[in-house]
Design a protein around this motif. Structure first.
Motif, PDB file in Angstrom:
ATOM      1  N   GLN A 192       4.069  -2.001   4.404  1.00  8.45           N
ATOM      2  CA  GLN A 192       2.753  -2.296   3.869  1.00  8.45           C
ATOM      3  C   GLN A 192       1.836  -2.732   4.622  1.00  8.45           C
ATOM      4  O   GLN A 192       0.495  -2.373   4.478  1.00  8.45           O
ATOM      5  CB  GLN A 192       3.323  -3.613   2.934  1.00  8.45           C
ATOM      6  CG  GLN A 192       2.120  -3.995   1.851  1.00  8.45           C
ATOM      7  CD  GLN A 192       2.813  -5.001   0.875  1.00  8.45           C
ATOM      8  OE1 GLN A 192       3.569  -6.260   1.550  1.00  8.45           O
ATOM      9  NE2 GLN A 192       2.279  -5.110  -0.292  1.00  8.45           N
ATOM     10  N   GLN A 229       0.198   0.876   5.608  1.00 10.73           N
ATOM     11  CA  GLN A 229      -0.382   1.405   4.734  1.00 10.73           C
ATOM     12  C   GLN A 229      -1.668   0.815   4.271  1.00 10.73           C
ATOM     13  O   GLN A 229      -2.592   1.433   4.096  1.00 10.73           O
ATOM     14  CB  GLN A 229       0.393   1.285   3.580  1.00 10.73           C
ATOM     15  CG  GLN A 229      -0.006   1.824   2.301  1.00 10.73           C
ATOM     16  CD  GLN A 229       0.843   1.573   0.944  1.00 10.73           C
ATOM     17  OE1 GLN A 229       1.990   1.369   1.208  1.00 10.73           O
ATOM     18  NE2 GLN A 229       0.150   1.471  -0.082  1.00 10.73           N
ATOM     19  N   THR A 259       1.147   6.676  11.942  1.00 12.03           N
ATOM     20  CA  THR A 259       1.049   8.137  11.453  1.00 12.03           C
ATOM     21  C   THR A 259       1.392   9.094  12.578  1.00 12.03           C
ATOM     22  O   THR A 259       1.522   8.880  13.762  1.00 12.03           O
ATOM     23  CB  THR A 259      -0.379   8.645  11.164  1.00 12.03           C
ATOM     24  OG1 THR A 259      -0.924   8.529  12.217  1.00 12.03           O
ATOM     25  CG2 THR A 259      -1.030   7.583  10.029  1.00 12.03           C
ATOM     26  N   PHE A 263       3.416  10.645   3.120  1.00 16.03           N
ATOM     27  CA  PHE A 263       3.450   9.065   2.647  1.00 16.03           C
ATOM     28  C   PHE A 263       2.165   9.023   1.583  1.00 16.03           C
ATOM     29  O   PHE A 263       2.414   8.162   0.520  1.00 16.03           O
ATOM     30  CB  PHE A 263       3.266   8.387   3.796  1.00 16.03           C
ATOM     31  CG  PHE A 263       3.435   6.885   3.402  1.00 16.03           C
ATOM     32  CD1 PHE A 263       4.667   6.174   3.590  1.00 16.03           C
ATOM     33  CD2 PHE A 263       2.265   6.042   2.908  1.00 16.03           C
ATOM     34  CE1 PHE A 263       4.990   4.825   3.290  1.00 16.03           C
ATOM     35  CE2 PHE A 263       2.322   4.811   2.784  1.00 16.03           C
ATOM     36  CZ  PHE A 263       3.784   4.042   2.595  1.00 16.03           C
ATOM     37  N   PHE A 264       1.212   9.688   1.674  1.00 12.01           N
ATOM     38  CA  PHE A 264      -0.032   9.424   0.802  1.00 12.01           C
ATOM     39  C   PHE A 264      -0.020  10.728  -0.190  1.00 12.01           C
ATOM     40  O   PHE A 264       0.053  12.050   0.444  1.00 12.01           O
ATOM     41  CB  PHE A 264      -1.340   9.287   1.795  1.00 12.01           C
ATOM     42  CG  PHE A 264      -1.331   7.760   2.408  1.00 12.01           C
ATOM     43  CD1 PHE A 264      -1.432   6.669   1.795  1.00 12.01           C
ATOM     44  CD2 PHE A 264      -0.959   7.871   3.681  1.00 12.01           C
ATOM     45  CE1 PHE A 264      -1.480   5.686   2.403  1.00 12.01           C
ATOM     46  CE2 PHE A 264      -0.996   6.913   4.468  1.00 12.01           C
ATOM     47  CZ  PHE A 264      -1.213   5.551   3.742  1.00 12.01           C
ATOM     48  N   SER A 288      -5.247   2.942   4.452  1.00  6.85           N
ATOM     49  CA  SER A 288      -5.822   2.975   3.268  1.00  6.85           C
ATOM     50  C   SER A 288      -7.452   2.503   3.216  1.00  6.85           C
ATOM     51  O   SER A 288      -8.219   3.165   2.831  1.00  6.85           O
ATOM     52  CB  SER A 288      -5.200   2.508   2.136  1.00  6.85           C
ATOM     53  OG  SER A 288      -3.898   3.058   2.036  1.00  6.85           O
ATOM     54  N   LEU A 304       3.932   8.829   7.559  1.00  5.87           N
ATOM     55  CA  LEU A 304       4.133   7.605   8.501  1.00  5.87           C
ATOM     56  C   LEU A 304       5.425   7.597   8.955  1.00  5.87           C
ATOM     57  O   LEU A 304       6.611   8.157   8.296  1.00  5.87           O
ATOM     58  CB  LEU A 304       3.965   6.347   7.397  1.00  5.87           C
ATOM     59  CG  LEU A 304       2.721   6.011   6.871  1.00  5.87           C
ATOM     60  CD1 LEU A 304       2.776   4.574   6.356  1.00  5.87           C
ATOM     61  CD2 LEU A 304       1.617   5.988   8.032  1.00  5.87           C
ATOM     62  N   ARG A 310       0.018   5.460  -2.363  1.00  8.69           N
ATOM     63  CA  ARG A 310       1.353   5.909  -1.633  1.00  8.69           C
ATOM     64  C   ARG A 310       2.127   6.857  -2.497  1.00  8.69           C
ATOM     65  O   ARG A 310       2.230   6.792  -3.771  1.00  8.69           O
ATOM     66  CB  ARG A 310       2.041   4.554  -1.559  1.00  8.69           C
ATOM     67  CG  ARG A 310       3.372   4.598  -0.879  1.00  8.69           C
ATOM     68  CD  ARG A 310       4.218   3.462  -0.806  1.00  8.69           C
ATOM     69  NE  ARG A 310       4.420   2.690  -2.264  1.00  8.69           N
ATOM     70  CZ  ARG A 310       3.885   1.604  -2.749  1.00  8.69           C
ATOM     71  NH1 ARG A 310       3.097   0.714  -1.856  1.00  8.69           N
ATOM     72  NH2 ARG A 310       4.168   1.116  -3.744  1.00  8.69           N
TER      73      ARG A 310
END
Length: 364
Positions: free
Chosen positions: A335, A338, A313, A259-260, A342, A321, A355
């Motif tokens: 969102q 996330q 996660t 995801f990241f 972050s 995720l 992202r």
């Protein structure tokens, strides 16, 4: 799901389509109209329909090109036309004793391509095993894993420019590849890729196995088959083992893979972090910067298996995720989680996570 007869054509056109089964995060999404594309002629005909829509409504139609749905985050409602490239076929174009050039249609499954290539003695893709999605989406993200990226093997792509209705053959250089980036990603839903041209090598001794724990696992595979040295098939099987251990199957637990993005930071910042966290995982880049393992940052921030429900996660891989409320969770849930992850990582390490999946708005 109902078939639309609003515009006469031979295309597979459907209206009010539930796309929850066509995105690996299993987000509920209803699209106004979906056109499935099985040939390049279908692409041209769909373009004509879109142009007709433009003439009738006197405005540019919104379009989403949706491939395997493994790298997108969809809204509850898509007030647009969705184009799904499903073209099939693999063709050998050129072959020498050292390499082979193959042309692969956009609708082919990426992992199946990797497996069949290695089994045929065509190498270069083995590090990209078990990446979900279809071949047509691979250049958009310049997919990569374990030290290898698509651009390492790609010669060119054939793509249809939707605004002008013109076909283009775009070289690897002109794809403007960067880390998880490309011309196609920077100009979303402008290009529709129909096929990719790959050059794969035939040297079984040429492998890339120095990333993470790939070498150790690949060595075990080689020994099991009484091979003196690691070969591409061992690397592929090692990566399959590693990914299965760390990454959940989207069919069992919805997710869209990593995801990241792994953040790239200045060497000075990395050395400062290394002084405080000697175990930090980083990989030197050719430009002098350092790519830091985002999964390590998230785990060290205490968020492995965490987040804000229902988006958490994964317990075995903090970089992923997962959706624990399939067909119920929305973009808003993603969102929220996330932003929490972050911010927590930034507060601890001063490193900003970006992202990787593409965020889609309902009207684009």
């Amino acid at each position: 799901m109902t078939t639309s007869n609003a515009i006469p054509s031979n295309l597979d056109i459907q209206s009010n389509v539930d796309l929850s089964a066509y995105n690996t995060m299993s987000l509920v999404c209803i699209a106004d109209r979906v056109i499935d594309l099985h040939t390049e002629q279908d692409i041209e005909q769909a373009s004509q329909i879109l142009q007709q829509t433009t003439t009738d409504n006197s405005k540019k139609p919104s379009v989403l090109v949706l491939s395997g749905g493994s790298n997108v985050l969809l809204p509850k409602q898509l007030n647009i036309t969705v184009l799904r490239p499903l073209l099939k076929g693999i063709t050998v174009l050129n072959e020498t004793t050292d390499y082979i050039d193959i042309e692969v249609m956009a609708g082919e499954n990426w992992h199946e391509l990797v497996v069949s290539s290695v089994n045929n003695g065509w190498f270069g893709l083995e590090n990209l095993a078990l990446i979900p999605g279809l071949v047509g989406a691979s250049p958009v993200q310049n997919i990569g894993a374990y030290g290898v990226q698509l651009e390492d093997s790609l010669l060119s792509v054939k793509a249809y420019h939707l605004p002008t209705g013109v076909w283009h053959t775009i070289s690897c250089e002109d794809c403007q590849f960067a880390y998880r980036d490309s011309l196609f990603k920077r100009q979303p839903n402008t290009w529709l890729i129909s096929r990719v041209l790959l050059r794969l090598h035939k040297d079984p001794q040429r492998v890339s196995a120095n990333y993470g724990d790939v070498q150790q696992v690949a060595q075990k595979h080689a020994q099991q088959h009484q091979r003196i040295s690691i070969q591409p098939v061992d690397v592929m099987n090692a990566i399959i083992d590693i990914r299965k251990q760390k990454l959940p199957d989207p069919k069992d637990l919805p997710n869209c893979g990593s995801f990241f993005q792994n953040p790239i930071i200045a060497q000075a910042q990395f050395k400062q972090l290394q002084a405080d966290y000697p175990d930090i995982v980083g990989y030197p880049m050719s430009d002098g910067q350092v790519k830091v393992a985002a999964g390590w940052l998230i785990e060290q921030a205490g968020l492995k298996g965490g987040g804000i429900a229902p988006i958490l996660t994964h317990k075995n891989q903090a970089l992923v995720l997962t959706n624990h409320a399939p067909k119920q969770a929305s973009q808003a849930d993603i969102q929220t989680s996330q932003q929490y992850i972050s911010q927590t990582v930034f507060d601890k390490f001063g490193v900003l996570l970006q992202r990787e999946p593409v965020w889609i708005d309902e009207n684009l």
